[in-house]
Scaffold this active site. Structure first.
Site, PDB file in Angstrom:
ATOM      1  N   GLU A   7     -10.083   3.771  -0.693  1.00  0.00           N
ATOM      2  CA  GLU A   7      -8.731   4.278  -1.097  1.00  0.00           C
ATOM      3  C   GLU A   7      -8.756   5.200  -2.319  1.00  0.00           C
ATOM      4  O   GLU A   7      -7.985   5.352  -2.880  1.00  0.00           O
ATOM      5  CB  GLU A   7      -7.921   3.089  -1.132  1.00  0.00           C
ATOM      6  CG  GLU A   7      -7.659   2.114  -0.150  1.00  0.00           C
ATOM      7  CD  GLU A   7      -7.028   2.623   1.163  1.00  0.00           C
ATOM      8  OE1 GLU A   7      -6.675   3.856   1.197  1.00  0.00           O
ATOM      9  OE2 GLU A   7      -6.771   1.858   2.089  1.00  0.00           O
ATOM     10  N   HIS A  65      -4.459  -1.847  -6.187  1.00  0.00           N
ATOM     11  CA  HIS A  65      -3.853  -1.969  -4.908  1.00  0.00           C
ATOM     12  C   HIS A  65      -4.265  -3.507  -4.352  1.00  0.00           C
ATOM     13  O   HIS A  65      -5.692  -3.957  -4.418  1.00  0.00           O
ATOM     14  CB  HIS A  65      -4.590  -1.132  -3.970  1.00  0.00           C
ATOM     15  CG  HIS A  65      -4.461  -1.516  -2.319  1.00  0.00           C
ATOM     16  ND1 HIS A  65      -3.172  -1.609  -1.698  1.00  0.00           N
ATOM     17  CD2 HIS A  65      -5.382  -1.490  -1.467  1.00  0.00           C
ATOM     18  CE1 HIS A  65      -3.312  -1.967  -0.340  1.00  0.00           C
ATOM     19  NE2 HIS A  65      -4.645  -2.233  -0.333  1.00  0.00           N
ATOM     20  N   HIS A  77      -3.207  -7.071  -1.482  1.00  0.00           N
ATOM     21  CA  HIS A  77      -2.692  -7.524  -0.466  1.00  0.00           C
ATOM     22  C   HIS A  77      -1.530  -8.597  -0.497  1.00  0.00           C
ATOM     23  O   HIS A  77      -1.802  -9.659  -0.063  1.00  0.00           O
ATOM     24  CB  HIS A  77      -3.606  -7.817   0.822  1.00  0.00           C
ATOM     25  CG  HIS A  77      -4.413  -6.484   1.420  1.00  0.00           C
ATOM     26  ND1 HIS A  77      -5.602  -6.741   1.920  1.00  0.00           N
ATOM     27  CD2 HIS A  77      -4.336  -5.346   0.882  1.00  0.00           C
ATOM     28  CE1 HIS A  77      -6.166  -5.567   2.261  1.00  0.00           C
ATOM     29  NE2 HIS A  77      -5.554  -4.673   1.565  1.00  0.00           N
ATOM     30  N   GLU A 110      14.842 -11.538 -14.000  1.00  0.00           N
ATOM     31  CA  GLU A 110      14.017 -10.532 -14.895  1.00  0.00           C
ATOM     32  C   GLU A 110      13.549  -9.359 -14.118  1.00  0.00           C
ATOM     33  O   GLU A 110      12.856  -8.373 -14.726  1.00  0.00           O
ATOM     34  CB  GLU A 110      13.122 -11.151 -15.579  1.00  0.00           C
ATOM     35  CG  GLU A 110      14.054 -12.242 -16.570  1.00  0.00           C
ATOM     36  CD  GLU A 110      13.185 -12.947 -17.642  1.00  0.00           C
ATOM     37  OE1 GLU A 110      11.984 -12.618 -17.698  1.00  0.00           O
ATOM     38  OE2 GLU A 110      13.541 -13.395 -18.507  1.00  0.00           O
ATOM     39  N   HIS A 141       0.909  -4.186   5.052  1.00  0.00           N
ATOM     40  CA  HIS A 141      -0.499  -3.805   4.262  1.00  0.00           C
ATOM     41  C   HIS A 141      -0.771  -4.438   3.195  1.00  0.00           C
ATOM     42  O   HIS A 141      -1.582  -5.212   2.692  1.00  0.00           O
ATOM     43  CB  HIS A 141      -0.895  -2.332   4.488  1.00  0.00           C
ATOM     44  CG  HIS A 141      -2.341  -2.256   3.966  1.00  0.00           C
ATOM     45  ND1 HIS A 141      -3.071  -1.023   4.682  1.00  0.00           N
ATOM     46  CD2 HIS A 141      -3.008  -2.783   2.817  1.00  0.00           C
ATOM     47  CE1 HIS A 141      -4.278  -1.081   3.851  1.00  0.00           C
ATOM     48  NE2 HIS A 141      -4.362  -2.122   3.044  1.00  0.00           N
TER      49      HIS A 141
HETATM   50  O1  2HA Z   1     -10.557  -2.036   0.334  1.00  0.00           O
HETATM   51  O2  2HA Z   1      -7.613  -2.731   0.808  1.00  0.00           O
HETATM   52  O3  2HA Z   1      -6.821  -0.736   1.902  1.00  0.00           O
HETATM   53  C1  2HA Z   1     -10.036  -2.676   1.428  1.00  0.00           C
HETATM   54  C2  2HA Z   1      -8.580  -2.067   1.543  1.00  0.00           C
HETATM   55  C3  2HA Z   1      -8.035  -1.012   2.158  1.00  0.00           C
HETATM   56 ZN    ZN Z   2      -5.656  -2.704   1.562  1.00  0.00          ZN
END
Ligand code: 2HA
Ligand code: ZN
Length: 276
Positions: free
Chosen positions: A118, A141, A143, A171, A212
């Site tokens: 990414e 990033h 999940h 909050e 995602h």
């Molecule tokens: O690295 O999360 O979006 C794996 C991921 C791709």
């Molecule tokens: Zn991801």
């Protein structure tokens, strides 16, 4: 194990700690998630020889705005769970080359690895956040479980999702008054998802990728983690109350949100509190 305790490079240690925390939260299954951290050149130079380029790699997307900048970035295909045991294989320190069309790896990715798949979303987001805030440093990033779940059952309109999240914990409005951006579903790892994410980063420090996960931006690891943690908590409350048999009996009113914003001196994103 002694390596873990004795590790002396502060930005490596920060990455070790945050990847472990994300994994423990259950938001970084397998190789899920990635982090990039813009480093100060003088601090990198205290810990590594920046003239010793281990490998040069071309970038499929030019980023002249980042030329000469240093980052530590999680490796592609690597597991957050494993960073703490083997940072030199799971992380890498790199510099964007002078032309902004490639990277120079200075440390890490020891088994021949590369930065996150990414990287486009990360680099393009850094560019946009730096335009807004010269002290911006971190793109994260992950999940986040309930954020992901919420994208199946809630309207994806970003004003509506922002309002719901603000209503879930008192909050929230104070932590993310600018609200949260949402992009359409796009194939991960592409320049397209990178561009779409970065475009949202012009207005938001948080961007949801439906079905995602989430992207967060901030000045420090703690601030960025805290932003995502707060959204995830709100999403968790939403998922809990949505499936509750009794239904919602009361919630934060618009007037209460307005009072909150006034008391804490934040400006709620326009158009959100108008939603009925
Ligand atoms: O690295 O999360 O979006 C794996 C991921 C791709
Ligand atoms: Zn991801």
């Amino acid at each position: 194990m002694s390596f873990m305790i004795e590790h002396e490079i502060p930005f490596v240690r920060e990455m070790m700690e945050v990847t472990r925390n994300l994994w423990e939260m259950g938001w970084g299954e397998r190789n899920g998630g990635n982090i990039s951290y813009l480093l100060r050149e003088d601090i990198v130079k205290q810990h590594m020889n920046v003239l010793d380029i281990k490998r040069s790699v071309a970038l499929p997307f030019p980023v002249p705005e980042l030329a000469g900048k240093y980052f530590i970035v999680t490796g592609t295909g690597k597991y957050f769970k494993n960073v703490v045991m083997n940072p030199e294989e799971n992380l890498g320190v790199l510099r964007v080359n002078r032309d902004g069309n490639g990277i120079e790896i200075l440390w890490g990715y020891k088994d021949g690895g590369l930065p996150t798949s990414e990287l486009a979303a990360h680099f393009m987001s850094h560019i946009e956040r730096l335009k807004k805030d010269e002290n911006h440093r971190v793109i994260m990033h992950t999940h986040a479980t309930n954020v992901l779940a919420m994208t199946f059952v809630h309207d994806l309109d970003e004003k509506k999702i922002t309002k719901t999240l603000w209503q879930m914990c008192t909050e929230c409005l104070i932590v993310f008054p600018d609200g949260i951006g949402v992009i359409p579903w796009i194939v991960p790892g592409t320049n397209e998802i990178g561009k779409s994410t970065a475009q949202k980063m012009q207005d938001f420090r948080l961007v949801i990728w439906p079905q995602h996960g989430i992207f967060g931006a901030g000045r420090t690891m703690d601030e960025t983690f805290g932003l995502i943690e707060t959204v995830e908590k709100a999403a968790q409350i939403y998922m809990l109350i949505s499936s509750h048999q009794g239904g919602v009996q009361q919630s934060l009113t618009d007037q209460e949100l307005i009072d909150l914003a006034k008391e804490f001196g934040v400006k709620p994103a326009a158009g959100v509190l108008d939603i009925r």
